[in-house]
Design an enzyme around this catalytic site. Structure first.
Site, PDB file in Angstrom:
ATOM      1  N   GLY A   1       0.825  -1.201   0.000  1.00 34.05           N
ATOM      2  CA  GLY A   1       0.000   0.000   0.000  1.00 34.05           C
ATOM      3  C   GLY A   1       0.860   1.252   0.000  1.00 34.05           C
ATOM      4  O   GLY A   1       0.579   2.224  -0.726  1.00 34.05           O
ATOM      5  N   HIS A   2       1.931   1.232   0.793  1.00 32.14           N
ATOM      6  CA  HIS A   2       2.865   2.367   0.796  1.00 32.14           C
ATOM      7  C   HIS A   2       3.551   2.501  -0.570  1.00 32.14           C
ATOM      8  O   HIS A   2       3.791   3.611  -1.053  1.00 32.14           O
ATOM      9  CB  HIS A   2       3.936   2.179   1.874  1.00 32.14           C
ATOM     10  CG  HIS A   2       3.412   2.226   3.273  1.00 32.14           C
ATOM     11  ND1 HIS A   2       3.336   1.116   4.069  1.00 32.14           N
ATOM     12  CD2 HIS A   2       2.940   3.249   4.023  1.00 32.14           C
ATOM     13  CE1 HIS A   2       2.844   1.448   5.255  1.00 32.14           C
ATOM     14  NE2 HIS A   2       2.594   2.736   5.249  1.00 32.14           N
TER      15      HIS A   2
ATOM     16  N   SER B   1      -2.517  -2.910   5.572  1.00 33.81           N
ATOM     17  CA  SER B   1      -2.242  -2.057   6.729  1.00 33.81           C
ATOM     18  C   SER B   1      -1.080  -2.639   7.514  1.00 33.81           C
ATOM     19  O   SER B   1      -0.923  -3.863   7.593  1.00 33.81           O
ATOM     20  CB  SER B   1      -3.480  -1.979   7.636  1.00 33.81           C
ATOM     21  OG  SER B   1      -3.163  -1.368   8.876  1.00 33.81           O
ATOM     22  N   SER B   2      -0.282  -1.751   8.107  1.00 27.01           N
ATOM     23  CA  SER B   2       0.803  -2.212   8.978  1.00 27.01           C
ATOM     24  C   SER B   2       0.257  -3.023  10.143  1.00 27.01           C
ATOM     25  O   SER B   2       0.916  -3.929  10.653  1.00 27.01           O
ATOM     26  CB  SER B   2       1.599  -1.010   9.500  1.00 27.01           C
ATOM     27  OG  SER B   2       2.171  -0.290   8.432  1.00 27.01           O
TER      28      SER B   2
END
Length: 283
Positions: A36-37, A187-188
């Site tokens: 995502g990043h 997500s992390s």
């Protein structure tokens, strides 16, 4: 790829880039990077000459000390991923570099209303910490554009308002949520899930999609929709934390004049608090 840890060196590089007339994009992160990043990085690369990624676990935005303590610090792996993506500069300061006298007496930036509603109500001080560090990064990096994920919908709305109110000459780019094949938003915090919980986790998006289907079908008893969704989450093994259906443009209650709604869902699965959202056109 340059890795910079101090403010003077960062300022020196930014001055050089400005003298060269480069268009600069900033991607603010707390590290523990995932695909995502990388999508944010790719968007930044497509829009600018130089991409700066900040990696800073910001203590000011954690309302629970235990969450701050256990947040993964994976700087070496993060830098390897960013280097492969051909990022130009990584800014990875220490807490002391950003808050030399600690966070308690540090000047802060607050966005009234948006910082204390919805997620802000359950996480006191969180959004004040976000707006403070983001405004500081904007001042330091002086980007032309900055990229943020749409998964943190309220955060994106808050940053847009802060930029407008404070007169920052920065284009804010919202990047759509990236999902795993089973629908789970990347997500992390997914790293906190056990193997068994990871199998359950896609149920969050299924409930979210079910709410969206009802709204698109013309159902408007929002209280009933939310109650049923909470029950569905609990039956799937989650602990429903917060479910909201709001005007997507104002984050206020949906009204007869609302053109778009955003469904905001937060639920606990074990020790992980997962959030997700979905937009719906209201015909």
């Amino acid at each position: 790829m340059l890795i910079i840890e101090t403010l003077p060196l960062l300022r020196q590089q930014i001055r050089r880039l400005r003298m060269e007339g480069k268009r600069v994009a900033l991607v603010p992160t707390m590290g523990n990077l995932h695909n995502g990043h990388m999508k944010l990085v790719d968007e930044a690369k497509a829009r600018a000459d130089v991409v700066v990624v900040s990696i800073f676990v910001n203590p000011m935005q954690f309302d629970r000390p235990e969450d701050l303590a256990r947040y993964p610090r994976t700087l070496q792996e993060d830098c390897e991923k960013l280097n492969k993506r051909k990022v130009d500069l990584v800014f990875a300061p220490s807490v002391k570099e950003i808050y030399p006298n600690g966070t308690e007496t540090h000047t802060y930036v607050d966005v009234p209303g948006l910082s204390t509603m919805l997620e802000g109500a359950s996480r006191p001080g969180h959004f004040r910490g976000v707006s403070t560090i983001v405004s500081k990064l904007f001042n330091l990096v002086q980007p032309d554009i900055a990229c943020f994920g749409e998964k943190d919908f309220q955060q994106l709305a808050l940053i847009r308002k802060m930029v407008a109110d404070m007169g920052f000459d920065i284009e804010i780019v919202g990047v759509p949520i990236m999902r795993a094949k089973d629908g789970l938003a990347l997500s992390s915090r997914n790293g906190y899930l056990t193997a068994e919980q990871r199998k359950i986790a896609p149920g969050l998006y299924k409930v979210l999609s079910s709410i969206a289907d009802k709204l698109q079908a013309g159902e408007r008893d929002l209280d009933e929709i939310i109650t049923i969704a909470g029950q569905e989450l609990n039956e799937k093994g989650f602990r429903a934390d917060d479910i909201q259906i709001r005007d997507a443009d104002t984050l206020l209650e949906v009204s007869e004049t609302s053109k778009r709604a955003v469904i905001l869902v937060a639920a606990w699965l074990g020790d992980a608090r997962l959030i997700d959202n979905k937009m719906v056109e209201l015909a």
